[in-house]
Design an enzyme around this catalytic site. Structure first.
Site, mmCIF file in Angstrom:
data_model
loop_
_atom_site.group_PDB
_atom_site.id
_atom_site.type_symbol
_atom_site.label_atom_id
_atom_site.label_comp_id
_atom_site.label_asym_id
_atom_site.label_seq_id
_atom_site.Cartn_x
_atom_site.Cartn_y
_atom_site.Cartn_z
ATOM 1 N N TYR A 1 -3.200 2.707 -5.083
ATOM 2 C CA TYR A 1 -4.088 3.429 -4.156
ATOM 3 C C TYR A 1 -4.463 4.841 -4.610
ATOM 4 O O TYR A 1 -5.634 5.222 -4.547
ATOM 5 C CB TYR A 1 -3.517 3.414 -2.730
ATOM 6 C CG TYR A 1 -3.798 2.091 -2.061
ATOM 7 C CD1 TYR A 1 -4.965 1.905 -1.320
ATOM 8 C CD2 TYR A 1 -2.949 1.015 -2.220
ATOM 9 C CE1 TYR A 1 -5.249 0.682 -0.741
ATOM 10 C CE2 TYR A 1 -3.220 -0.220 -1.647
ATOM 11 C CZ TYR A 1 -4.376 -0.381 -0.909
ATOM 12 O OH TYR A 1 -4.674 -1.598 -0.352
ATOM 13 N N GLU B 1 -0.101 -4.134 4.172
ATOM 14 C CA GLU B 1 0.210 -4.976 3.016
ATOM 15 C C GLU B 1 1.715 -5.071 2.782
ATOM 16 O O GLU B 1 2.207 -6.126 2.358
ATOM 17 C CB GLU B 1 -0.527 -4.448 1.768
ATOM 18 C CG GLU B 1 -2.014 -4.824 1.823
ATOM 19 C CD GLU B 1 -2.919 -3.996 0.928
ATOM 20 O OE1 GLU B 1 -2.412 -3.354 -0.017
ATOM 21 O OE2 GLU B 1 -4.147 -3.978 1.188
HETATM 22 C C1 HEM Z 1 -11.221 -6.633 -2.440
HETATM 23 C C2 HEM Z 1 -11.705 -2.584 0.146
HETATM 24 C C3 HEM Z 1 -8.156 -0.504 -2.417
HETATM 25 C C4 HEM Z 1 -8.331 -4.238 -5.485
HETATM 26 C C5 HEM Z 1 -11.629 -5.716 -1.510
HETATM 27 C C6 HEM Z 1 -12.653 -5.963 -0.530
HETATM 28 C C7 HEM Z 1 -12.800 -4.841 0.188
HETATM 29 C C8 HEM Z 1 -11.864 -3.855 -0.335
HETATM 30 C C9 HEM Z 1 -13.743 -4.636 1.332
HETATM 31 C C10 HEM Z 1 -13.416 -7.287 -0.353
HETATM 32 C C11 HEM Z 1 -12.577 -8.198 0.511
HETATM 33 C C12 HEM Z 1 -13.000 -9.645 0.475
HETATM 34 O O1 HEM Z 1 -13.330 -10.146 -0.596
HETATM 35 O O2 HEM Z 1 -12.944 -10.308 1.505
HETATM 36 C C13 HEM Z 1 -10.764 -1.679 -0.307
HETATM 37 C C14 HEM Z 1 -10.516 -0.369 0.273
HETATM 38 C C15 HEM Z 1 -9.519 0.223 -0.448
HETATM 39 C C16 HEM Z 1 -9.137 -0.723 -1.484
HETATM 40 C C17 HEM Z 1 -11.263 0.198 1.468
HETATM 41 C C18 HEM Z 1 -8.888 1.570 -0.277
HETATM 42 C C19 HEM Z 1 -8.568 2.110 0.874
HETATM 43 C C20 HEM Z 1 -7.899 -1.336 -3.487
HETATM 44 C C21 HEM Z 1 -6.951 -1.049 -4.536
HETATM 45 C C22 HEM Z 1 -7.014 -2.095 -5.414
HETATM 46 C C23 HEM Z 1 -7.995 -3.041 -4.903
HETATM 47 C C24 HEM Z 1 -6.051 0.188 -4.604
HETATM 48 C C25 HEM Z 1 -6.240 -2.301 -6.714
HETATM 49 C C26 HEM Z 1 -6.268 -1.538 -7.696
HETATM 50 C C27 HEM Z 1 -9.152 -5.198 -4.924
HETATM 51 C C28 HEM Z 1 -9.443 -6.482 -5.543
HETATM 52 C C29 HEM Z 1 -10.261 -7.185 -4.649
HETATM 53 C C30 HEM Z 1 -10.461 -6.307 -3.528
HETATM 54 C C31 HEM Z 1 -8.950 -6.940 -6.892
HETATM 55 C C32 HEM Z 1 -10.853 -8.608 -4.800
HETATM 56 C C33 HEM Z 1 -12.261 -8.624 -5.156
HETATM 57 C C34 HEM Z 1 -12.520 -8.443 -6.628
HETATM 58 O O3 HEM Z 1 -11.700 -8.831 -7.458
HETATM 59 O O4 HEM Z 1 -13.586 -7.928 -6.981
HETATM 60 N N1 HEM Z 1 -11.164 -4.429 -1.371
HETATM 61 N N2 HEM Z 1 -9.910 -1.855 -1.364
HETATM 62 N N3 HEM Z 1 -8.499 -2.540 -3.740
HETATM 63 N N4 HEM Z 1 -9.779 -5.138 -3.732
HETATM 64 FE FE1 HEM Z 1 -9.777 -3.529 -2.508
#
Ligand code: HEM
Length: 398
Positions: free
Chosen positions: A95, A137
């Site tokens: 994060y 989480e």
């Molecule tokens: C997917 C938001 C932090 C890794 C997503 C999705 C959203 C989101 C809206 C799409 C969900 C879906 O597919 O239904 C956020 C927000 C964050 C955050 C608001 C911070 C507050 C992180 C962090 C990581 C991460 C820290 C890891 C380094 C991913 C991955 C996906 C994902 C790998 C799956 C989609 C993809 O591979 O492109 N996140 N995220 N996210 N997020 Fe986050």
């Protein structure tokens, strides 16, 4: 706690950031992956290429910022994303990295307009939003590891059987390599599958719905082969063409909040288009196994017989219900279906059980059309559950 001044600054700048949202997150991803290429083992490269993840992350950060003084309003949305994060192995230490590059991207794109006050306020707000994700989480990680048969992160599964369901969809029966009993899941949930294609530098992750009812010794996924040139088709093509019985895939514990409670009594109508049938069939079969007196109507839309999956399975399973019905809607004219064309208000009025709850799954245009038709015939929004395969994007329901 954020100060009122921070809240005011964040809220006042949301509209500016929204306008530049995609630009900021595109810049953010390019800087993030340059500094931390190891994160490419977690993120879906195809989504990056198509700009889908950019929009998803931007939308969520701004939606969260608007509700920064009452984050409980967005907890359901956070939980949905948290399920996906947990299933992918996103950890608390990721994060601050994401936060750092998001702020750098805001500064880069806004230039002088991004004053120190604005950046400090957004840094604090991001911290609050990140803490909400991390704490939800953490509970999910604890549950995944402590549930009977559960495990941490990913574990090896062997492809025990590969079975063609239609000209496009193939089922994979996946047995845990350690022979342990598998944890139960709710029908409708998915698993993240992780694999590495020979010659690639990074792991690839994809989510697939579990496509049948629970058994302790294997999970089944049913994968549609996407076009090879489509970046989203790399894993499905690899699974279809290169992996065989005896080969290994990595899986994390089932996840997701799109599921039905098998033991409820009220009627259920399950509506799917194309490969969206996979979670629906899991729901249907789970109810036939555990609660066969529940009224269930199964409506499936396919282009034609060639691409229709689970045709016989659906008929056999519906026959085990004391009050079950199934309908097939073929898009192409001249086929022996119950309806021709698309699922619309007329089809739903004739086929669906209008008193109950609805689950809808399929491609976005399909879901938009079905949800709008359900709404048009008077089904209230809270009775309609839907899931789209891919990053959460805005679905137009009106
Ligand atoms: C997917 C938001 C932090 C890794 C997503 C999705 C959203 C989101 C809206 C799409 C969900 C879906 O597919 O239904 C956020 C927000 C964050 C955050 C608001 C911070 C507050 C992180 C962090 C990581 C991460 C820290 C890891 C380094 C991913 C991955 C996906 C994902 C790998 C799956 C989609 C993809 O591979 O492109 N996140 N995220 N996210 N997020 Fe986050």
């Amino acid at each position: 706690m954020l100060s009122q001044q921070t809240i005011d600054t964040v809220k006042a700048t949301v509209p500016v950031l929204e306008v530049k949202g995609t630009e900021i997150t595109t810049r953010f991803y390019s800087m993030l992956f340059e500094a931390h290429p190891e994160l490419l083992n977690i993120f879906n490269h195809a989504n990056q290429k198509q700009g889908r993840q950019q929009t998803a992350l931007a939308n969520t950060v701004y939606a969260a910022a608007v509700h920064i003084d009452q984050l409980e309003a967005i907890i359901p949305a956070v939980k949905k994303i948290a399920h996906k994060h947990r299933s992918l192995g996103v950890l608390p230490e990721h994060y601050p990295i994401v936060g750092e590059y998001l702020l750098k991207a805001i500064k880069d794109v806004l230039g002088d307009a991004a004053t120190d006050d604005i950046l400090t306020a957004w840094g604090e707000a991001y911290g609050v939003i990140a803490d909400a994700f991390i704490s939800i989480e953490k509970d999910m990680y604890d549950d995944a590891a402590s549930v009977e048969g559960g495990w941490e992160g990913f574990k090896n599964f062997t492809i025990a059987k590969k079975e063609e369901e239609s000209s496009l969809i193939t089922s994979f029966y996946l047995k845990p390599a350690d022979g342990e009993k598998l944890p139960e899941f709710m029908p409708g949930q998915y698993v993240t599958v992780r694999t590495k294609i020979p010659g690639d530098e990074y792991m690839l992750n994809r989510q697939y719905s579990l496509s049948t009812s629970y058994t302790p010794d294997y999970y089944r996924i049913s994968v549609k082969k996407e076009a090879e040139q489509d970046p989203n088709g790399r894993v499905s093509t690899f699974l279809h063409d290169e992996l065989n019985e005896g080969d290994t895939l990595e899986l994390s514990v089932p996840a997701g909040d799109f599921f039905c409670n098998i033991h409820d009594e009220h009627p259920l109508t399950l509506i799917s288009g194309g490969v969206g049938i996979t979670p629906m069939y899991s729901m249907l079969k789970s109810i036939a196994d555990k609660n066969p007196d529940r009224p269930v109507t199964f409506i499936h839309a396919a282009r034609n017989q060639d691409v229709r999956a689970f045709g016989n399975d659906v008929q056999e399973t519906v026959a085990r219900l004391s009050n079950g019905k199934s309908y097939i809607v073929y898009e192409q004219e001249g086929l022996d279906g119950d309806f021709t064309g698309f699922i619309n208000a007329d089809v739903l009025k004739q086929a669906a059980n209008l008193d109950g709850e609805f689950f809808v799954c399929g491609p976005v245009p399909f879901m938009e059309a079905v949800i709008q038709s359900l709404t048009a015939i008077g089904i209230p929004a809270e009775k309609i559950n839907f899931e789209f395969f891919g990053p959460a994007i805005a679905i137009k329901t009106e």
